[in-house]
Design a protein around this motif. Sequence first.
Motif, PDB file in Angstrom:
ATOM      1  N   VAL A  75       0.847  -1.186   0.000  1.00 10.29           N
ATOM      2  CA  VAL A  75       0.000   0.000   0.000  1.00 10.29           C
ATOM      3  C   VAL A  75       0.885   1.240   0.000  1.00 10.29           C
ATOM      4  O   VAL A  75       1.820   1.333   0.798  1.00 10.29           O
ATOM      5  CB  VAL A  75      -0.938  -0.001   1.227  1.00 10.29           C
ATOM      6  N   THR A  76       0.595   2.180  -0.908  1.00  7.43           N
ATOM      7  CA  THR A  76       1.335   3.439  -0.972  1.00  7.43           C
ATOM      8  C   THR A  76       0.342   4.596  -0.871  1.00  7.43           C
ATOM      9  O   THR A  76      -0.868   4.382  -0.792  1.00  7.43           O
ATOM     10  CB  THR A  76       2.120   3.567  -2.295  1.00  7.43           C
ATOM     11  N   ASP A  77       0.851   5.813  -0.925  1.00  3.64           N
ATOM     12  CA  ASP A  77      -0.011   6.993  -0.899  1.00  3.64           C
ATOM     13  C   ASP A  77      -0.838   7.139  -2.172  1.00  3.64           C
ATOM     14  O   ASP A  77      -1.863   7.805  -2.173  1.00  3.64           O
ATOM     15  CB  ASP A  77       0.809   8.262  -0.681  1.00  3.64           C
ATOM     16  N   GLU A  78      -0.392   6.544  -3.272  1.00  5.90           N
ATOM     17  CA  GLU A  78      -1.079   6.699  -4.560  1.00  5.90           C
ATOM     18  C   GLU A  78      -1.996   5.545  -4.917  1.00  5.90           C
ATOM     19  O   GLU A  78      -2.903   5.693  -5.718  1.00  5.90           O
ATOM     20  CB  GLU A  78      -0.061   6.874  -5.701  1.00  5.90           C
ATOM     21  N   GLY A  79      -1.715   4.347  -4.370  1.00  8.70           N
ATOM     22  CA  GLY A  79      -2.500   3.176  -4.730  1.00  8.70           C
ATOM     23  C   GLY A  79      -1.957   1.941  -4.039  1.00  8.70           C
ATOM     24  O   GLY A  79      -1.193   2.042  -3.081  1.00  8.70           O
ATOM     25  N   PHE A  80      -2.336   0.777  -4.549  1.00  6.12           N
ATOM     26  CA  PHE A  80      -1.859  -0.461  -3.942  1.00  6.12           C
ATOM     27  C   PHE A  80      -1.602  -1.502  -5.018  1.00  6.12           C
ATOM     28  O   PHE A  80      -2.179  -1.470  -6.103  1.00  6.12           O
ATOM     29  CB  PHE A  80      -2.870  -0.999  -2.916  1.00  6.12           C
ATOM     30  N   SER A  81      -0.694  -2.410  -4.707  1.00  8.11           N
ATOM     31  CA  SER A  81      -0.438  -3.546  -5.579  1.00  8.11           C
ATOM     32  C   SER A  81      -0.739  -4.815  -4.800  1.00  8.11           C
ATOM     33  O   SER A  81      -0.589  -4.858  -3.573  1.00  8.11           O
ATOM     34  CB  SER A  81       1.007  -3.537  -6.096  1.00  8.11           C
ATOM     35  N   VAL A  82      -1.191  -5.825  -5.511  1.00  7.02           N
ATOM     36  CA  VAL A  82      -1.544  -7.103  -4.895  1.00  7.02           C
ATOM     37  C   VAL A  82      -1.510  -8.163  -5.986  1.00  7.02           C
ATOM     38  O   VAL A  82      -1.745  -7.873  -7.161  1.00  7.02           O
ATOM     39  CB  VAL A  82      -2.945  -7.030  -4.231  1.00  7.02           C
TER      40      VAL A  82
END
Length: 156
Positions: A75-82
């Motif tokens: 999770v980042t400030d701009e979005g998320f990866s999964v």
Amino acid sequence: MTGTIDYGNLMHRAMRGLIQEVLTAVQSDGLPGQHHFFITFDTMHPDVEIADWLSDRYPEEMTVVMQHWFDGLEVTDEGFSVTLNFGENPEPLYIPYDAIKTFVDPSVEFGLRFETQDEEDGEEIEEVEEAPLQAVEEEDEPRKDAEVVSLDSFRK
């Protein structure tokens, strides 16, 4: 300072921040209890990163389920990866918060819907709506694969 308070934009940022906070907690502690998420996003958003076969199959929007199996949640400030499993094929996804159209946790009847409407002058505005949802019956056996689902059944 302008002559008006932009409540729509403020609400938009606050609700995206809520999603970030929830996903950050899941990243560190996992999904608690029966919580799970249906996340619908715009596959044409310029910062979305998904496999070509997924964008070909879902050229406008896609709904994924984060429930029993997911991996590598970042999770980042701009979005998320999964990474989610599509028919025994693990696929990494990157979803910016601005691409999210709905975020639903049916286990507690919570949902957010971000709608884009055209104004008369042609500019787009974002409208955020929190919608209570009907409870979703759970299957007895856990699902292993990510699912693409229609959220029409959750709408009033």
